[in-house]
Structures are given as C-alpha cells and as structure tokens.
Design a protein around this motif. Structure first.
Motif, PDB file in Angstrom:
ATOM      1  N   PRO A 187       0.820  -1.228   0.000  1.00 50.12           N
ATOM      2  CA  PRO A 187       0.000   0.000   0.000  1.00 50.12           C
ATOM      3  C   PRO A 187       0.851   1.274   0.000  1.00 50.12           C
ATOM      4  CG  PRO A 187      -0.664  -1.518   1.771  1.00 50.12           C
ATOM      5  CD  PRO A 187       0.602  -2.055   1.187  1.00 50.12           C
ATOM      6  N   GLN A 188       0.290   2.322  -0.559  1.00 55.82           N
ATOM      7  CA  GLN A 188       0.962   3.636  -0.625  1.00 55.82           C
ATOM      8  C   GLN A 188       1.521   4.073   0.734  1.00 55.82           C
ATOM      9  OE1 GLN A 188       1.631   6.142  -2.955  1.00 55.82           O
ATOM     10  NE2 GLN A 188       2.349   7.427  -1.261  1.00 55.82           N
ATOM     11  N   ALA A 189       0.767   3.757   1.803  1.00 59.70           N
ATOM     12  CA  ALA A 189       1.150   4.217   3.144  1.00 59.70           C
ATOM     13  C   ALA A 189       2.505   3.660   3.599  1.00 59.70           C
ATOM     14  CB  ALA A 189       0.073   3.834   4.151  1.00 59.70           C
ATOM     15  N   CYS A 190       2.976   2.592   2.934  1.00 59.48           N
ATOM     16  CA  CYS A 190       4.272   2.005   3.290  1.00 59.48           C
ATOM     17  C   CYS A 190       5.435   2.915   2.898  1.00 59.48           C
ATOM     18  CB  CYS A 190       4.472   0.684   2.543  1.00 59.48           C
ATOM     19  SG  CYS A 190       3.338  -0.630   3.018  1.00 59.48           S
ATOM     20  N   PHE A 191       5.200   3.784   1.901  1.00 57.78           N
ATOM     21  CA  PHE A 191       6.311   4.453   1.216  1.00 57.78           C
ATOM     22  C   PHE A 191       6.501   5.900   1.632  1.00 57.78           C
ATOM     23  CE2 PHE A 191       4.765   1.086  -1.540  1.00 57.78           C
ATOM     24  CZ  PHE A 191       5.921   0.508  -2.043  1.00 57.78           C
ATOM     25  N   LYS A 192       7.764   6.325   1.615  1.00 54.87           N
ATOM     26  CA  LYS A 192       8.074   7.754   1.723  1.00 54.87           C
ATOM     27  C   LYS A 192       8.065   8.327   0.305  1.00 54.87           C
ATOM     28  CE  LYS A 192      11.682  10.932   3.473  1.00 54.87           C
ATOM     29  NZ  LYS A 192      11.193  11.462   4.748  1.00 54.87           N
ATOM     30  N   GLN A 193       6.865   8.387  -0.267  1.00 54.82           N
ATOM     31  CA  GLN A 193       6.668   8.902  -1.625  1.00 54.82           C
ATOM     32  C   GLN A 193       5.332   9.637  -1.646  1.00 54.82           C
ATOM     33  OE1 GLN A 193       9.055   8.797  -3.719  1.00 54.82           O
ATOM     34  NE2 GLN A 193      10.253   6.955  -3.248  1.00 54.82           N
ATOM     35  N   ALA A 194       5.273  10.720  -2.412  1.00 53.49           N
ATOM     36  CA  ALA A 194       4.030  11.489  -2.518  1.00 53.49           C
ATOM     37  C   ALA A 194       2.956  10.632  -3.188  1.00 53.49           C
ATOM     38  CB  ALA A 194       4.273  12.752  -3.323  1.00 53.49           C
ATOM     39  N   PRO A 195       1.703  10.639  -2.660  1.00 54.31           N
ATOM     40  CA  PRO A 195       0.613   9.866  -3.277  1.00 54.31           C
ATOM     41  C   PRO A 195       0.396  10.270  -4.729  1.00 54.31           C
ATOM     42  CG  PRO A 195      -0.096  10.834  -1.182  1.00 54.31           C
ATOM     43  CD  PRO A 195       1.271  11.378  -1.465  1.00 54.31           C
ATOM     44  N   VAL A 196       0.538  11.556  -5.024  1.00 53.65           N
ATOM     45  CA  VAL A 196       0.544  12.018  -6.412  1.00 53.65           C
ATOM     46  C   VAL A 196       1.984  12.427  -6.730  1.00 53.65           C
ATOM     47  CG1 VAL A 196      -0.331  13.717  -8.053  1.00 53.65           C
ATOM     48  CG2 VAL A 196      -1.823  12.852  -6.227  1.00 53.65           C
TER      49      VAL A 196
ATOM     50  N   SER B  38      13.536  15.303  -3.540  1.00 56.29           N
ATOM     51  CA  SER B  38      14.559  14.797  -2.628  1.00 56.29           C
ATOM     52  C   SER B  38      15.057  15.917  -1.713  1.00 56.29           C
ATOM     53  CB  SER B  38      15.736  14.243  -3.436  1.00 56.29           C
ATOM     54  OG  SER B  38      16.865  14.073  -2.602  1.00 56.29           O
ATOM     55  N   GLY B  39      15.301  15.579  -0.458  1.00 52.70           N
ATOM     56  CA  GLY B  39      15.886  16.537   0.480  1.00 52.70           C
ATOM     57  C   GLY B  39      17.375  16.758   0.231  1.00 52.70           C
ATOM     58  N   ASP B  40      17.963  15.989  -0.676  1.00 52.61           N
ATOM     59  CA  ASP B  40      19.398  16.081  -0.953  1.00 52.61           C
ATOM     60  C   ASP B  40      19.735  17.154  -1.982  1.00 52.61           C
ATOM     61  OD1 ASP B  40      19.568  13.908   0.680  1.00 52.61           O
ATOM     62  OD2 ASP B  40      20.030  12.458  -0.908  1.00 52.61           O
ATOM     63  N   ILE B  41      18.727  17.781  -2.577  1.00 55.24           N
ATOM     64  CA  ILE B  41      19.000  18.814  -3.583  1.00 55.24           C
ATOM     65  C   ILE B  41      18.356  20.130  -3.161  1.00 55.24           C
ATOM     66  CG2 ILE B  41      19.314  17.204  -5.517  1.00 55.24           C
ATOM     67  CD1 ILE B  41      16.406  17.879  -6.390  1.00 55.24           C
ATOM     68  N   LYS B  42      19.059  21.233  -3.472  1.00 52.86           N
ATOM     69  CA  LYS B  42      18.606  22.574  -3.071  1.00 52.86           C
ATOM     70  C   LYS B  42      18.922  23.546  -4.200  1.00 52.86           C
ATOM     71  CE  LYS B  42      17.767  21.662   1.411  1.00 52.86           C
ATOM     72  NZ  LYS B  42      16.584  20.839   1.545  1.00 52.86           N
TER      73      LYS B  42
ATOM     74  N   LEU C  55      11.082  27.003  -7.875  1.00 54.33           N
ATOM     75  CA  LEU C  55       9.772  26.347  -7.978  1.00 54.33           C
ATOM     76  C   LEU C  55       9.861  24.883  -8.399  1.00 54.33           C
ATOM     77  CD1 LEU C  55       7.560  29.130  -9.595  1.00 54.33           C
ATOM     78  CD2 LEU C  55       7.088  27.887  -7.447  1.00 54.33           C
ATOM     79  N   ALA C  56      10.974  24.503  -9.009  1.00 52.85           N
ATOM     80  CA  ALA C  56      11.110  23.120  -9.482  1.00 52.85           C
ATOM     81  C   ALA C  56      11.378  22.156  -8.331  1.00 52.85           C
ATOM     82  CB  ALA C  56      12.226  23.033 -10.522  1.00 52.85           C
ATOM     83  N   PHE C  57      11.882  22.700  -7.203  1.00 53.51           N
ATOM     84  CA  PHE C  57      12.198  21.854  -6.046  1.00 53.51           C
ATOM     85  C   PHE C  57      10.914  21.594  -5.266  1.00 53.51           C
ATOM     86  CE2 PHE C  57      16.013  23.965  -7.331  1.00 53.51           C
ATOM     87  CZ  PHE C  57      17.029  23.049  -7.104  1.00 53.51           C
ATOM     88  N   LYS C  58      10.565  20.335  -5.104  1.00 46.18           N
ATOM     89  CA  LYS C  58       9.307  19.985  -4.424  1.00 46.18           C
ATOM     90  C   LYS C  58       9.599  19.516  -3.006  1.00 46.18           C
ATOM     91  CE  LYS C  58       7.489  20.644  -8.526  1.00 46.18           C
ATOM     92  NZ  LYS C  58       7.085  21.996  -8.909  1.00 46.18           N
ATOM     93  N   LYS C  59       8.593  19.693  -2.163  1.00 41.29           N
ATOM     94  CA  LYS C  59       8.732  19.349  -0.744  1.00 41.29           C
ATOM     95  C   LYS C  59       8.873  17.834  -0.564  1.00 41.29           C
ATOM     96  CE  LYS C  59       5.956  20.006   3.405  1.00 41.29           C
ATOM     97  NZ  LYS C  59       6.987  19.980   4.442  1.00 41.29           N
ATOM     98  N   GLU C  60       9.822  17.453   0.274  1.00 37.23           N
ATOM     99  CA  GLU C  60      10.032  16.036   0.553  1.00 37.23           C
ATOM    100  C   GLU C  60       8.800  15.454   1.262  1.00 37.23           C
ATOM    101  OE1 GLU C  60      14.062  13.876   1.685  1.00 37.23           O
ATOM    102  OE2 GLU C  60      13.137  14.746   3.459  1.00 37.23           O
ATOM    103  N   PRO C  61       8.313  14.286   0.831  1.00 33.85           N
ATOM    104  CA  PRO C  61       7.132  13.691   1.489  1.00 33.85           C
ATOM    105  C   PRO C  61       7.456  13.214   2.905  1.00 33.85           C
ATOM    106  CG  PRO C  61       7.971  12.228  -0.220  1.00 33.85           C
ATOM    107  CD  PRO C  61       8.790  13.478  -0.298  1.00 33.85           C
ATOM    108  N   PRO C  62       6.428  13.104   3.762  1.00 35.24           N
ATOM    109  CA  PRO C  62       6.673  12.673   5.138  1.00 35.24           C
ATOM    110  C   PRO C  62       7.098  11.198   5.214  1.00 35.24           C
ATOM    111  CG  PRO C  62       4.312  12.916   4.735  1.00 35.24           C
ATOM    112  CD  PRO C  62       5.004  13.405   3.511  1.00 35.24           C
ATOM    113  N   THR C  63       7.783  10.870   6.289  1.00 34.78           N
ATOM    114  CA  THR C  63       8.222   9.492   6.540  1.00 34.78           C
ATOM    115  C   THR C  63       7.086   8.715   7.198  1.00 34.78           C
ATOM    116  OG1 THR C  63      10.455  10.317   6.893  1.00 34.78           O
ATOM    117  CG2 THR C  63       9.982   8.105   7.721  1.00 34.78           C
ATOM    118  N   PRO C  64       6.759   7.520   6.704  1.00 32.19           N
ATOM    119  CA  PRO C  64       5.727   6.704   7.378  1.00 32.19           C
ATOM    120  C   PRO C  64       6.128   6.473   8.842  1.00 32.19           C
ATOM    121  CG  PRO C  64       6.327   5.735   5.263  1.00 32.19           C
ATOM    122  CD  PRO C  64       7.316   6.839   5.528  1.00 32.19           C
ATOM    123  N   PRO C  65       5.140   6.399   9.744  1.00 28.09           N
ATOM    124  CA  PRO C  65       5.449   6.287  11.170  1.00 28.09           C
ATOM    125  C   PRO C  65       6.230   5.027  11.528  1.00 28.09           C
ATOM    126  CG  PRO C  65       3.094   5.962  10.753  1.00 28.09           C
ATOM    127  CD  PRO C  65       3.682   6.465   9.487  1.00 28.09           C
TER     128      PRO C  65
END
Ligand code: MLY
Length: 265
Positions: A20-29, A84-88, A130-140
């Motif tokens: 399931p999507q909830a397993c992943f540290k990835q944006a649902p969209v 990715s949080g590794d790029i700025k 604007l091309a840099f997107k927010k890192e998705p949250p980490t599953p609990p």
C-alpha cells in the motif's frame, strides 16, 4: 517470457499483493518534473554526504534527475527525485551558513576550487526554486510485509526501475528482491528509502519500467532474516530449475557489489 509488461496482467491469478501507498516515503501524487537539462543546483555529495556541491542535470526521467557534480568525472553520476531533500537551489548552502565544497575526487588541485566555483556558476543555467518539491513525510513505522510487490531502483543500474518483491523484513530494514533476476541485484534498505515505489508509480510518472527477468518468479522467495551478505538461492530453486544457467555462487554474489560503474546489460 515477457514482451511487454503490465502489473495487471503480471499479477493476474497470483496472490496479488501490492504494497500500500502508506508504506512508502513517496508522494501519493508523484510530483511533476519542472527541471530542465543542463541546469545547475546544489546537491549533497553521495560519496561524502557532509559536503554540499554544485551539480548539473545531465539527464531526466519521470520525476528523477541524473546529476553530475561539477569538477567531478562522468563515472559517478547519481539520480535524485525532484522532491529529494538532498538537492537545493543554488544559494541555499551559503544562506544557511555553509560553504560549497569540491566533490570527492575533484579533478583539479584543491587550491583552484574557489576559482573553479566562480567559473562554473558564471552564466550558468540555474534551476528555478519552484522546481524543487517538498520532501514527502516518513511513514510512522515499517509497514511492509514479506511478499508485497513494489517497484524499486536497481542500485547497480540506477537508471532502471524494476518490479520487485519484499523478500525479508528486519526491524526498519526490508529486503528488495527483483522479480525474475538472480539475487546479485537484491539489497537491504530502510523502509523509508526513496529508491522504492508503489506498484504503478512508473506508469503514472512516465518513467520506464524494466521487465521482470526470466529466472522464474520471486513470489516464493520469502527469506526470513538472512544477512545482506548471505543472500542464497530461493528455497524452491532446484538444480533442474536452474539447469540452463549455472547456480549463483557466493563468490558471484560478493563480486561487483561495491562497483561504482553501472552493471550494464
Ligand atoms: N543485463 C544486465 C543488467 C540487468 C538488470 C537487472 N535488474 C533489472 C534487476 C545483467 O543481466 O547483468
């Protein structure tokens, strides 16, 4: 055996069990890729993650960027997601009190770094904020279960994303087992790795999805807590099943594991 691949067809009749999507540290969209080729940004040096370096985008696929550190060679390219949080954006490091560093393996004398930095940024195409997107949250917590299907980056061929199965779980770690490929490509990673995606991710982002290999299905490959270095033949594998190709020896499993170069087809 596979000419073209769709998950629907592949999982038909099997105990279809996509993670399931909830397993992943990835944006649902999945985020759009608003970067363009040859733009520059700041990136953590993957070989020395305390260093922030200048990187150039040398390739794009779906929401992924192929990056090359300025002043480095072309043998150490790496891929990052646009969220990715590794790029700025350029300027971020200094605004936050840091200093841009030469990459590990800087081609020139260290003393020429300040001048190199000025030159590489002069008239450079700068990736827009604007091309840099927010890192998705980490599953609990680690929600993966053995046998779940997913899509995963082949770390030996990091431009490839391939159908895979969870082959083992240990605390926060999961074992990624590539469907139909001999075990040399398999690896352990943290459950919140950015290298793994839900079933259908590639199709939804326009990223190419590699076909499963032809070494049989990995759905029976559930390995309990075997260490990363002792990946063995799947329990069901008989000598006759692998008659067309020699069984994978422990030597083969070890060799090339640290190879920085892509394991090309
Ligand atoms: N053709 C190369 C690369 C295989 C990629 C395997 N991935 C998809 C798990 C080889 O066979 O070594």
């Amino acid at each position: 055996p596979f000419v073209s691949f769709t998950w629907d067809e592949y999982l038909k009749g099997k105990d279809a069990n996509p993670a399931p999507q909830a397993c992943f540290k990835q944006a649902p969209v999945p985020p759009p890729n608003d970067f363009t080729l040859h733009s520059k940004l700041e990136a953590l040096d993957p070989r020395n993650i305390t260093s922030t370096c200048i990187a150039t985008i040398v390739g794009l696929q779906g929401p992924r960027l192929r990056l090359r550190l300025d002043g480095s060679d072309n043998k150490n390219d790496f891929w990052r997601l646009v969220d990715s949080g590794d790029i700025k954006p350029i300027g971020w490091c200094e605004e936050n009190g840091g200093m841009l560093q030469p990459p590990l393996g800087f081609r020139m004398n260290a003393s020429s770094w300040p001048m190199f930095l000025l030159r590489t940024l002069n008239n450079a195409k700068i990736a827009p904020e604007l091309a840099f997107k927010k890192e998705p949250p980490t599953p609990p917590e680690n929600l993966f279960k053995v046998g779940m299907k997913l899509e995963a980056i082949d770390r030996k061929n990091p431009h490839l994303i391939c159908p895979a199965t969870i082959g083992g779980i240990r605390d926060n770690m999961i074992f990624i087992s590539f469907d139909g490929w001999r075990g040399v490509f398999d690896y352990w990673c943290e459950f919140d790795s950015r290298d793994i995606f839900p079933v259908g991710w590639a199709a939804s982002t326009g990223h190419y999805l590699q076909l499963p290999g032809n070494k049989g299905t990995s759905s029976t490959r559930g390995r309990k807590s075997s260490a990363a270095s002792t990946v063995s033949q799947p329990p069901g594998a008989t000598p006759s099943a692998s008659a067309s190709s020699p069984p994978v020896s422990p030597m083969t499993v070890e060799s090339g594991d640290q190879s920085p170069a892509y394991d090309n087809e």
